[in-house]
Design an enzyme around this catalytic site. Structure first.
Site, short mmCIF file in Angstrom:
data_model
loop_
_atom_site.label_atom_id
_atom_site.label_comp_id
_atom_site.label_asym_id
_atom_site.label_seq_id
_atom_site.Cartn_x
_atom_site.Cartn_y
_atom_site.Cartn_z
CB CYS A 177 -0.95 -0.01 1.20
SG CYS A 177 -2.01 -1.47 1.27
CG HIS A 221 -3.34 3.11 1.84
ND1 HIS A 221 -3.91 2.57 0.71
CD2 HIS A 221 -3.34 2.12 2.78
CE1 HIS A 221 -4.24 1.32 0.95
NE2 HIS A 221 -3.92 1.02 2.20
CG ASN A 268 -6.67 -1.37 1.51
OD1 ASN A 268 -5.99 -1.05 0.54
ND2 ASN A 268 -6.12 -1.69 2.68
#
Length: 476
Positions: free
Chosen positions: A252, A402, A432
């Site tokens: 990520c 993020h 996500n």
């Protein structure tokens, strides 16, 4: 001083100049002086950047090193060594002195005003006409974001859909994560296709042709080929010049690392147009019976075009990057061996050979520890990047993190005292999406008119590895 230096002349092409006086220094003296300068108490900062421009691949290209030192806050020594990569490896170092050197907001030097601090040096190569020498001139360069794009799969899975396969509910998921929907790759869709679509949109916005792309960086942890997916994107875009394309694996945090890498290639390698793509399909590595992880992830791709510019227009003001392998136990998808189909170690074969075929396990995460990690390190890394950029939190227009969990985003914003109306988030719609989450949210914010030309964004990625990092950048 000039007289002493003149007496050391032995033919090496090293120029020393102050005012109208000029003499020649031997290379051995320069090395000795550099050694002394590194320990002298009056030295404020020493920065050395070594730039390699495909010297191993092309014998006609050059290797250039730049050493920058500030002395007594006024005298700036700049050593430039031009190393021609030919049969004799001919060395032509040069040295110049200037009392007027400044530092722009990204920490890169340019001739303008006296500065008391030099964090790093930024240089680029400018090609000479074919009729002139192959030695390239050293020029200061910056980089800026000029285009963005994104792409998501067609299939949308809601929290209610997930409630049909695991023990959960829309209320349970949304209150704990902020997620309501996510997109999942199905059928003939591919991650390569999403990445190429996002890249084309970024090129169209920037009005840059695929043939003008110098480098493609695919930030992904889920490539569709063991050896990387970036070259397939180069093929899909139709880049006829065969630009370098390779993958960056940092989960990520990948997109932030990609942005910083692009800036280094532009500032230090002479690249002009670099595509940075964040793309992941974590749905392929989710245990769909585990409600602790299957509710979190979705698939997507996002891209930006980073372009070379003059140092005064530089759009990357500062960055900060870290990793901690000890935290891997909290978030991972390790390799696992499949069962053997027959007994080994008999009939003369070596025990343990041939090896079992292997694959990656599903994502395993300790949510509590990852949350603690994120709310601790993300504010710290953003503050570090702001300090390097010479900015405060009040100077940023947008906070773009993020998109992992609403509680993390809210916690970081609160810690940094950033108002909610200055936080960019599309977590509710996509979940996500790993390395795709930042460029996906950026693209939507730019195309909706929320983020405008010239605005400053603080962005940060964090995740498996554990890795984390941040960057302070300007859009456009």
């Amino acid at each position: 001083m000039v007289g002493v230096l003149a007496s050391l002349r032995n033919g090496a092409d090293v120029g020393y100049k102050k005012g109208a006086e000029r003499t020649i220094l031997p290379l051995t003296f320069i090395r000795l002086f550099c050694s002394f300068a590194s320990t002298a108490p009056k030295i404020i900062t020493t920065s050395i950047i070594v730039l390699l421009n495909d010297s191993l691949l092309n014998p006609s290209t050059s290797l250039i090193s730049s050493c920058s030192t500030v002395i007594n806050q006024q005298t700036f020594l700049h050593f430039s060594f031009n190393l021609m990569a030919n049969a004799s490896w001919f060395l032509t170092p040069s040295m110049r002195i200037s009392s007027s050197i400044g530092v722009n907001r990204s920490g890169y030097c340019y001739p303008e005003v006296i500065s008391t601090r030099v964090r790093c040096s930024s240089t680029d190569f400018e090609s000479s006409p074919p009729s002139e020498s192959r030695v390239r001139r050293l020029v200061s360069k910056g980089c800026k974001l000029v285009g963005c794009g994104s792409a998501v799969p067609h299939l949308q899975i809601s929290n209610d859909d997930l409630a049909n396969i695991v023990d959960t509910s829309d209320e349970w998921i949304s209150t704990r994560t902020g997620i309501r929907n996510r997109r999942i790759l199905t059928g003939n869709e591919s991650l390569t296709g999403l990445a190429a679509e996002a890249a084309l949109k970024a090129l169209e916005m920037a009005q840059v042709e695929p043939d003008d792309v110098d480098l493609i960086l695919l930030c992904t942890s889920t490539p569709e080929d063991l050896f990387g997916g970036a070259p397939q994107i180069q093929k899909a875009l139709g880049c006829k010049g065969n630009p370098l394309a390779f993958d960056i694996t940092a989960a990520c945090s990948g997109f932030v690392l990609g942005l910083v890498s692009a800036s280094c290639y532009i500032r230090g390698g002479g690249f002009k147009n670099v595509l940075v793509i964040g793309a992941d399909s974590l749905s392929r590595y989710v245990d769909w019976t585990d409600r602790g992880t299957c509710i979190l992830f979705g698939d997507a791709a996002g891209a930006v075009l980073v372009q070379a510019c003059d140092s005064e227009e530089d759009g990357l003001f500062g960055f900060d990057l870290h990793s901690d392998g000890d935290g891997n136990r909290h978030l991972n998808a390790g390799i696992k061996e499949n069962e053997r189909n027959h007994e080994s170690g008999t009939n003369g074969s070596v025990l343990g050979f041939p090896p079992n075929q292997s694959s990656f396990s599903c994502i395993k995460m300790n949510g509590t520890e990852v949350f603690r990690f994120a709310v601790s390190v993300v504010p710290q890394t953003i503050e570090a990047s702001l300090a390097k950029a010479g900015l405060n939190c009040s100077d940023i227009d947008w906070l773009l993190l993020h998109q992992a969990n609403k509680r993390i985003i809210d916690g970081v914003a609160t810690r940094l005292e950033v108002p909610k109306d200055r936080v960019i988030s599309n977590l509710a719609n996509y979940g996500n999406t790993s390395a795709a989450s930042i460029p996906l949210a950026l693209d939507e914010a730019v195309r909706s008119g929320k983020v405008k030309q010239g605005q400053t964004i603080a962005t940060a990625g964090f995740g498996a590895g554990l890795t984390w990092g941040s960057a302070i950048l300007r859009w456009g």
